[in-house]
Motif scaffolding. Structure first.
Motif, PDB file in Angstrom:
ATOM      1  N   GLU A 168      47.522  36.442  33.047  1.00  0.00           N
ATOM      2  CA  GLU A 168      46.932  35.128  33.304  1.00  0.00           C
ATOM      3  C   GLU A 168      47.590  34.407  34.470  1.00  0.00           C
ATOM      4  OE1 GLU A 168      47.359  33.107  29.615  1.00  0.00           O
ATOM      5  OE2 GLU A 168      49.538  33.111  29.647  1.00  0.00           O
ATOM      6  N   GLN A 169      48.830  34.793  34.839  1.00  0.00           N
ATOM      7  CA  GLN A 169      49.521  34.156  35.951  1.00  0.00           C
ATOM      8  C   GLN A 169      49.439  34.965  37.247  1.00  0.00           C
ATOM      9  OE1 GLN A 169      53.507  33.527  34.506  1.00  0.00           O
ATOM     10  NE2 GLN A 169      52.917  31.778  33.251  1.00  0.00           N
ATOM     11  N   ASP A 170      48.759  36.128  37.221  1.00  0.00           N
ATOM     12  CA  ASP A 170      48.657  36.949  38.419  1.00  0.00           C
ATOM     13  C   ASP A 170      47.752  36.293  39.453  1.00  0.00           C
ATOM     14  OD1 ASP A 170      50.314  39.050  37.741  1.00  0.00           O
ATOM     15  OD2 ASP A 170      48.725  40.171  36.746  1.00  0.00           O
ATOM     16  N   THR A 171      48.045  36.559  40.720  1.00  0.00           N
ATOM     17  CA  THR A 171      47.186  36.131  41.808  1.00  0.00           C
ATOM     18  C   THR A 171      46.084  37.161  42.002  1.00  0.00           C
ATOM     19  OG1 THR A 171      49.036  35.073  42.919  1.00  0.00           O
ATOM     20  CG2 THR A 171      47.111  35.561  44.269  1.00  0.00           C
ATOM     21  N   VAL A 172      44.852  36.690  42.231  1.00  0.00           N
ATOM     22  CA  VAL A 172      43.743  37.602  42.493  1.00  0.00           C
ATOM     23  C   VAL A 172      43.985  38.280  43.832  1.00  0.00           C
ATOM     24  CG1 VAL A 172      41.262  37.790  42.868  1.00  0.00           C
ATOM     25  CG2 VAL A 172      42.143  36.196  41.152  1.00  0.00           C
ATOM     26  N   MET A 173      43.969  39.625  43.842  1.00  0.00           N
ATOM     27  CA  MET A 173      44.342  40.355  45.046  1.00  0.00           C
ATOM     28  C   MET A 173      43.172  41.061  45.714  1.00  0.00           C
ATOM     29  SD  MET A 173      47.986  42.093  44.137  1.00  0.00           S
ATOM     30  CE  MET A 173      47.232  43.238  43.003  1.00  0.00           C
ATOM     31  N   THR A 174      42.006  41.084  45.071  1.00  0.00           N
ATOM     32  CA  THR A 174      40.889  41.822  45.659  1.00  0.00           C
ATOM     33  C   THR A 174      39.941  40.878  46.361  1.00  0.00           C
ATOM     34  OG1 THR A 174      39.719  41.671  43.558  1.00  0.00           O
ATOM     35  CG2 THR A 174      40.986  43.653  43.957  1.00  0.00           C
ATOM     36  N   ALA A 175      39.217  41.412  47.321  1.00  0.00           N
ATOM     37  CA  ALA A 175      38.290  40.593  48.090  1.00  0.00           C
ATOM     38  C   ALA A 175      37.132  40.136  47.225  1.00  0.00           C
ATOM     39  CB  ALA A 175      37.754  41.409  49.272  1.00  0.00           C
ATOM     40  N   THR A 176      36.524  39.021  47.623  1.00  0.00           N
ATOM     41  CA  THR A 176      35.376  38.497  46.895  1.00  0.00           C
ATOM     42  C   THR A 176      34.252  39.531  46.905  1.00  0.00           C
ATOM     43  OG1 THR A 176      35.966  36.264  47.537  1.00  0.00           O
ATOM     44  CG2 THR A 176      33.700  36.634  46.811  1.00  0.00           C
ATOM     45  N   GLY A 177      33.658  39.776  45.747  1.00  0.00           N
ATOM     46  CA  GLY A 177      32.565  40.728  45.640  1.00  0.00           C
ATOM     47  C   GLY A 177      33.000  42.159  45.427  1.00  0.00           C
ATOM     48  N   LEU A 178      34.318  42.426  45.419  1.00  0.00           N
ATOM     49  CA  LEU A 178      34.804  43.786  45.245  1.00  0.00           C
ATOM     50  C   LEU A 178      35.013  44.063  43.766  1.00  0.00           C
ATOM     51  CD1 LEU A 178      35.793  46.354  46.735  1.00  0.00           C
ATOM     52  CD2 LEU A 178      38.093  45.383  46.636  1.00  0.00           C
ATOM     53  N   PHE A 179      34.312  45.055  43.247  1.00  0.00           N
ATOM     54  CA  PHE A 179      34.420  45.399  41.839  1.00  0.00           C
ATOM     55  C   PHE A 179      35.332  46.597  41.677  1.00  0.00           C
ATOM     56  CE2 PHE A 179      33.273  45.828  37.481  1.00  0.00           C
ATOM     57  CZ  PHE A 179      33.199  47.177  37.237  1.00  0.00           C
ATOM     58  N   ILE A 180      36.372  46.459  40.858  1.00  0.00           N
ATOM     59  CA  ILE A 180      37.274  47.568  40.571  1.00  0.00           C
ATOM     60  C   ILE A 180      37.128  47.909  39.099  1.00  0.00           C
ATOM     61  CG2 ILE A 180      39.655  48.348  40.505  1.00  0.00           C
ATOM     62  CD1 ILE A 180      40.291  46.524  42.770  1.00  0.00           C
ATOM     63  N   GLY A 181      36.823  49.148  38.797  1.00  0.00           N
ATOM     64  CA  GLY A 181      36.685  49.544  37.407  1.00  0.00           C
ATOM     65  C   GLY A 181      35.713  50.699  37.266  1.00  0.00           C
ATOM     66  N   SER A 182      35.377  51.017  36.048  1.00  0.00           N
ATOM     67  CA  SER A 182      34.457  52.109  35.733  1.00  0.00           C
ATOM     68  C   SER A 182      33.162  51.472  35.236  1.00  0.00           C
ATOM     69  CB  SER A 182      35.064  53.014  34.656  1.00  0.00           C
ATOM     70  OG  SER A 182      36.349  53.452  35.064  1.00  0.00           O
ATOM     71  N   PRO A 183      32.061  51.607  35.965  1.00  0.00           N
ATOM     72  CA  PRO A 183      30.876  50.784  35.698  1.00  0.00           C
ATOM     73  C   PRO A 183      30.305  50.905  34.300  1.00  0.00           C
ATOM     74  CG  PRO A 183      30.360  52.586  37.205  1.00  0.00           C
ATOM     75  CD  PRO A 183      31.853  52.531  37.092  1.00  0.00           C
ATOM     76  N   GLU A 184      30.268  52.112  33.753  1.00  0.00           N
ATOM     77  CA  GLU A 184      29.617  52.277  32.450  1.00  0.00           C
ATOM     78  C   GLU A 184      30.423  51.673  31.305  1.00  0.00           C
ATOM     79  OE1 GLU A 184      30.138  56.698  31.067  1.00  0.00           O
ATOM     80  OE2 GLU A 184      30.372  56.584  33.246  1.00  0.00           O
ATOM     81  N   TYR A 185      31.707  51.385  31.538  1.00  0.00           N
ATOM     82  CA  TYR A 185      32.557  50.787  30.509  1.00  0.00           C
ATOM     83  C   TYR A 185      32.833  49.308  30.768  1.00  0.00           C
ATOM     84  CZ  TYR A 185      33.385  55.731  29.599  1.00  0.00           C
ATOM     85  OH  TYR A 185      33.219  57.064  29.326  1.00  0.00           O
ATOM     86  N   ALA A 186      32.390  48.789  31.899  1.00  0.00           N
ATOM     87  CA  ALA A 186      32.673  47.403  32.267  1.00  0.00           C
ATOM     88  C   ALA A 186      31.743  46.451  31.524  1.00  0.00           C
ATOM     89  CB  ALA A 186      32.516  47.215  33.776  1.00  0.00           C
ATOM     90  N   ALA A 187      32.268  45.295  31.145  1.00  0.00           N
ATOM     91  CA  ALA A 187      31.465  44.292  30.459  1.00  0.00           C
ATOM     92  C   ALA A 187      30.486  43.642  31.438  1.00  0.00           C
ATOM     93  CB  ALA A 187      32.374  43.225  29.843  1.00  0.00           C
ATOM     94  N   PRO A 188      29.327  43.180  30.950  1.00  0.00           N
ATOM     95  CA  PRO A 188      28.338  42.555  31.847  1.00  0.00           C
ATOM     96  C   PRO A 188      28.913  41.407  32.665  1.00  0.00           C
ATOM     97  CG  PRO A 188      27.373  42.972  29.692  1.00  0.00           C
ATOM     98  CD  PRO A 188      28.828  43.279  29.558  1.00  0.00           C
ATOM     99  N   GLU A 189      29.760  40.581  32.064  1.00  0.00           N
ATOM    100  CA  GLU A 189      30.291  39.441  32.805  1.00  0.00           C
ATOM    101  C   GLU A 189      31.203  39.872  33.940  1.00  0.00           C
ATOM    102  OE1 GLU A 189      32.876  40.035  29.101  1.00  0.00           O
ATOM    103  OE2 GLU A 189      30.718  39.993  29.579  1.00  0.00           O
ATOM    104  N   ARG A 190      31.904  41.002  33.790  1.00  0.00           N
ATOM    105  CA  ARG A 190      32.738  41.509  34.887  1.00  0.00           C
ATOM    106  C   ARG A 190      31.864  41.935  36.054  1.00  0.00           C
ATOM    107  NH1 ARG A 190      36.433  45.812  35.108  1.00  0.00           N
ATOM    108  NH2 ARG A 190      37.051  44.675  36.976  1.00  0.00           N
ATOM    109  N   ILE A 191      30.740  42.580  35.762  1.00  0.00           N
ATOM    110  CA  ILE A 191      29.824  43.005  36.822  1.00  0.00           C
ATOM    111  C   ILE A 191      29.256  41.795  37.543  1.00  0.00           C
ATOM    112  CG2 ILE A 191      27.631  44.189  37.261  1.00  0.00           C
ATOM    113  CD1 ILE A 191      28.316  46.019  34.889  1.00  0.00           C
ATOM    114  N   ARG A 192      29.045  40.710  36.807  1.00  0.00           N
ATOM    115  CA  ARG A 192      28.512  39.496  37.420  1.00  0.00           C
ATOM    116  C   ARG A 192      29.590  38.667  38.107  1.00  0.00           C
ATOM    117  NH1 ARG A 192      25.381  39.320  32.452  1.00  0.00           N
ATOM    118  NH2 ARG A 192      26.921  37.887  31.589  1.00  0.00           N
ATOM    119  N   GLY A 193      30.854  39.118  38.058  1.00  0.00           N
ATOM    120  CA  GLY A 193      31.909  38.431  38.785  1.00  0.00           C
ATOM    121  C   GLY A 193      32.795  37.531  37.957  1.00  0.00           C
TER     122      GLY A 193
END
Length: 362
Positions: A168-193
């Protein structure tokens, strides 16, 4: 350019690589020998692309340090693989961790097929315990999947690979719109950002448990975008092999709306009390109608007429059946509204030519 690692190489001045245990998109895991302590460990080599910028290199090193830091907070938990330290060799980070005598859940399913129900419940309980420990310390795993679950030779279950976990205290390190993860296991809200929600780990757990008990990944499609779309819009196939309480737990975890998923304590309660559910409480009048009729045939007199109450009364319906009927109606209503909104959004994005940046993480 960093040289390719090989068996026999010494990393960090004391870890001698002995054999490769497996590799993915961003690195390889080795079995190694700690020559100071004379014990075997696993060591994760992170691959840094040669064409990277200085900023990308820094991000990868920071991510490795973050993985070690996050996992170190959980090193005493029996269902989480212990991380010992991070060392640098050839300008690359290497993560030293507990060597597990076993294989990943993904490998186990490939070799042995779907789990029997009792082992699937055991798997669910262990992973809920691991996620509970992580979430209590403010850590969201963000990549729960069969490849990141280890099964030991005595069938202990351990969650591993906190490489894209976020505190919860980490700084976001990825660019806006960049999705990191495995799509078929990712939650819908993660895909939506919408990232960093504990509920997202529970959706990923639901997909993992579905695959463990049914032998197939419910949202896997032929393409990356197909899998993303399936997670957003498709309902999972009907569970055929999971009996109660596992079918109820998986169904609850796979709600598209994170607000509709159980929290960890409620998920554990579903496993322990299969007839109880957080949203499936039948109102008092229904309970009385379903439960409080006498089994014996009763009769009452109304003037000169006798009425056979046993024949006239409603049939006795189990509470869990009534609850399932109510939940099915609620989900159908929610899904209709969600599909209308999401389809409109996807069509709009397609019409505007919005670019989508994705990165696969194995």
């Amino acid at each position: 350019m960093a040289r390719e690692a090989n068996p026999g190489q010494v990393v960090g001045g004391k870890y001698r690589l002995t054999s490769s245990l497996g590799s993915g998109g961003f690195g390889r895991v080795w079995k190694a020998r700690d020559e100071h302590l004379q014990v075997d460990v696993a060591i994760k080599e992170l691959w840094l692309p040669p064409a990277q910028t200085a900023a990308e290199h820094t991000e990868r090193v920071v991510r490795a340090a973050r993985e070690a830091r996050n996992a170190a907070k959980l090193r005493d938990h029996p269902n989480i693989v212990t991380v010992y330290e991070v060392v640098t060799e050839d300008d690359r980070p290497w993560i030293v961790m507990q060597l597990v005598d076993g294989c990943s859940l993904e490998q186990y399913l490939d070799q042995h097929g779907p789990l029997p129900a009792d082992r699937a419940v055991r798997l669910a309980r262990a992973l809920l315990a691991a996620l509970s420990a992580a979430h209590r310390t403010g850590i969201v795993h963000r990549d729960v999947k069969p490849a990141n679950v280890m099964i030991t030779s005595d069938w202990s279950v351990l969650l591993t690979d906190f490489g894209i976990a976020r505190h919860e205290q980490d700084t976001v390190m990825t660019a806006t719109g960049l999705f990191i993860g495995s799509p078929e296991y990712a939650a819908p809200e993660r895909i939506r950002g919408q990232d960093g929600l504990p509920a997202s780990d529970l959706f990923s757990l639901g997909v993992t448990l579905f695959q463990a008990i049914e032998g197939l990944s419910p949202f896997r499609r032929d393409s990356f975008m197909g899998s993303l779309t399936a997670v957003l819009l498709d309902e999972p196939p009907h569970l055929k092999r999971a009996g109660r309480p596992l079918d109820r737990l998986i169904s609850e975890l796979l709600h598209k709306d994170p607000a509709d998923r159980p929290v960890l304590t409620e998920a554990l309660a579903i496993l322990d009390s299969p007839m109880v559910d957080r949203e499936r409480q039948v109102d008092n009048s229904q309970q009385q109608a379903a439960v409080h009729w006498h089994n014996e045939a009763s009769t009452v007199r109304a003037g000169r007429h006798r009425v056979d109450v046993a024949a006239a009364r409603p049939s006795r319906v189990p509470l869990d059946v009534l609850a399932d009927q109510q939940e099915a109606a609620r989900r159908k209503s929610r899904r209709r509204k969600t599909v209308q909104v999401l389809v409109g959004g996807l069509l709009l994005a397609a019409g505007l030519g919005v670019p989508v940046a994705v990165r696969m993480w194995h």
